[in-house]
Motif scaffolding. Structure first.
Motif, PDB file in Angstrom:
ATOM      1  N   GLU A 248      -3.913   3.152  -8.515  1.00  0.00           N
ATOM      2  CA  GLU A 248      -4.328   2.853  -7.064  1.00  0.00           C
ATOM      3  C   GLU A 248      -5.827   1.998  -7.110  1.00  0.00           C
ATOM      4  OE1 GLU A 248      -5.451   5.531  -3.268  1.00  0.00           O
ATOM      5  OE2 GLU A 248      -3.856   6.283  -4.686  1.00  0.00           O
ATOM      6  N   ALA A 249      -6.816   2.450  -7.913  1.00  0.00           N
ATOM      7  CA  ALA A 249      -7.711   1.694  -8.006  1.00  0.00           C
ATOM      8  C   ALA A 249      -7.815   0.219  -8.153  1.00  0.00           C
ATOM      9  CB  ALA A 249      -8.958   2.370  -9.022  1.00  0.00           C
TER      10      ALA A 249
ATOM     11  N   GLU B 120      -5.874  -1.662  -5.348  1.00  0.00           N
ATOM     12  CA  GLU B 120      -7.017  -1.895  -4.322  1.00  0.00           C
ATOM     13  C   GLU B 120      -7.701  -3.132  -4.506  1.00  0.00           C
ATOM     14  OE1 GLU B 120      -9.630   0.453  -1.062  1.00  0.00           O
ATOM     15  OE2 GLU B 120      -8.775   1.318  -2.929  1.00  0.00           O
TER      16      GLU B 120
ATOM     17  N   PHE C 133      -5.776  -6.109  -4.428  1.00  0.00           N
ATOM     18  CA  PHE C 133      -5.460  -6.405  -2.901  1.00  0.00           C
ATOM     19  C   PHE C 133      -7.075  -7.092  -2.394  1.00  0.00           C
ATOM     20  CE2 PHE C 133      -5.777  -5.641   1.577  1.00  0.00           C
ATOM     21  CZ  PHE C 133      -4.538  -5.724   2.111  1.00  0.00           C
ATOM     22  N   ASN C 134      -7.865  -6.545  -2.648  1.00  0.00           N
ATOM     23  CA  ASN C 134      -9.312  -7.030  -2.078  1.00  0.00           C
ATOM     24  C   ASN C 134      -9.566  -8.406  -2.604  1.00  0.00           C
ATOM     25  OD1 ASN C 134      -9.727  -4.738  -0.573  1.00  0.00           O
ATOM     26  ND2 ASN C 134     -10.969  -3.725  -2.410  1.00  0.00           N
TER      27      ASN C 134
ATOM     28  N   PHE D 258      -4.376  -2.372   3.539  1.00  0.00           N
ATOM     29  CA  PHE D 258      -3.926  -1.622   2.357  1.00  0.00           C
ATOM     30  C   PHE D 258      -4.376  -0.035   2.608  1.00  0.00           C
ATOM     31  CE2 PHE D 258      -4.687   0.142  -2.366  1.00  0.00           C
ATOM     32  CZ  PHE D 258      -3.565  -0.376  -2.529  1.00  0.00           C
ATOM     33  N   GLU D 259      -3.326   0.733   2.853  1.00  0.00           N
ATOM     34  CA  GLU D 259      -3.551   2.101   3.289  1.00  0.00           C
ATOM     35  C   GLU D 259      -2.326   2.990   2.963  1.00  0.00           C
ATOM     36  OE1 GLU D 259      -4.391   1.293   7.396  1.00  0.00           O
ATOM     37  OE2 GLU D 259      -2.282   0.794   8.041  1.00  0.00           O
ATOM     38  N   THR D 260      -2.362   4.382   3.210  1.00  0.00           N
ATOM     39  CA  THR D 260      -1.448   5.180   3.029  1.00  0.00           C
ATOM     40  C   THR D 260      -0.162   4.938   3.890  1.00  0.00           C
ATOM     41  OG1 THR D 260      -2.863   6.842   2.210  1.00  0.00           O
ATOM     42  CG2 THR D 260      -0.583   7.708   2.655  1.00  0.00           C
TER      43      THR D 260
ATOM     44  N   LYS E 292      -0.394   3.896  -1.380  1.00  0.00           N
ATOM     45  CA  LYS E 292      -1.077   2.926  -0.675  1.00  0.00           C
ATOM     46  C   LYS E 292      -0.091   1.666  -0.647  1.00  0.00           C
ATOM     47  CE  LYS E 292      -5.416   4.475   0.263  1.00  0.00           C
ATOM     48  NZ  LYS E 292      -6.580   3.987  -0.433  1.00  0.00           N
TER      49      LYS E 292
ATOM     50  N   GLY F 240      -0.133  -2.742   0.988  1.00  0.00           N
ATOM     51  CA  GLY F 240      -0.704  -3.460   1.926  1.00  0.00           C
ATOM     52  C   GLY F 240      -0.148  -4.978   1.709  1.00  0.00           C
TER      53      GLY F 240
ATOM     54  N   CYS G   7       1.700   0.998  -4.341  1.00  0.00           N
ATOM     55  CA  CYS G   7       1.596   2.222  -5.012  1.00  0.00           C
ATOM     56  C   CYS G   7       2.394   3.176  -4.504  1.00  0.00           C
ATOM     57  CB  CYS G   7       0.012   2.584  -5.177  1.00  0.00           C
ATOM     58  SG  CYS G   7      -1.136   1.673  -5.780  1.00  0.00           S
TER      59      CYS G   7
END
Length: 137
Positions: free
Chosen positions: A89-90, A93, A96-97, A109-111, A117, A119, A133
């Motif tokens: 997940e990290a 993210e 994505f960022n 990018f969210e649940t 997650k 996005g 994820c």
């Protein structure tokens, strides 16, 4: 047989692939400019250093791409997204960022109901990405 997405760019293929290699932790296997081939005679002088073929290999798969000279048609990428399925997940993210920096977030990018997650983002080079994820089984 395997599928390898082939991306078209407006003259920024080299920059895009160097960025993708850094963000995705891959290595560029090939980066050939128009001017380095007999095809160089077919493109305008300003396109000699633009990329005829690029090939990136990552742990998860491969991407290929090229710069599409205006005389050969549009480089706009429509109707296709590159989907990344990732457990970390990290790292998801962070990817994505990185794509969102200078790009356009389509879905934050969210649940979601199907993923820890998820996005959607179009990066600054015009490539659309879906980062997923999956939930634990």
């Amino acid at each position: 047989m395997k599928f390898i997405p082939y991306l078209s760019f407006d003259g920024r293929c080299r920059e895009a692939f160097e960025f993708y290699a850094k963000v995705l932790g891959g290595r560029i296997e090939a980066m050939l400019s128009h001017g380095e081939t007999p095809a160089g005679a077919e493109v305008s002088p300003g396109w000699q250093d633009k990329i005829l073929n690029a090939h990136l290999v990552t742990e998860a798969g491969e991407l290929m791409g090229a710069d599409s000279p205006p005389e050969f048609g549009s480089a706009e990428q429509k109707g296709v997204s590159i989907s990344i399925q990732i457990e970390d997940e990290a790292r998801a993210e962070a990817i994505f960022n990185a794509f969102a920096d200078g790009g356009t977030v389509t879905m934050p990018f969210e649940t979601t109901f199907w993923a820890k997650k998820f996005g959607m983002v179009t990066d600054r080079f015009g490539t659309s990405w879906m980062i997923n994820c999956a939930q634990a089984q």
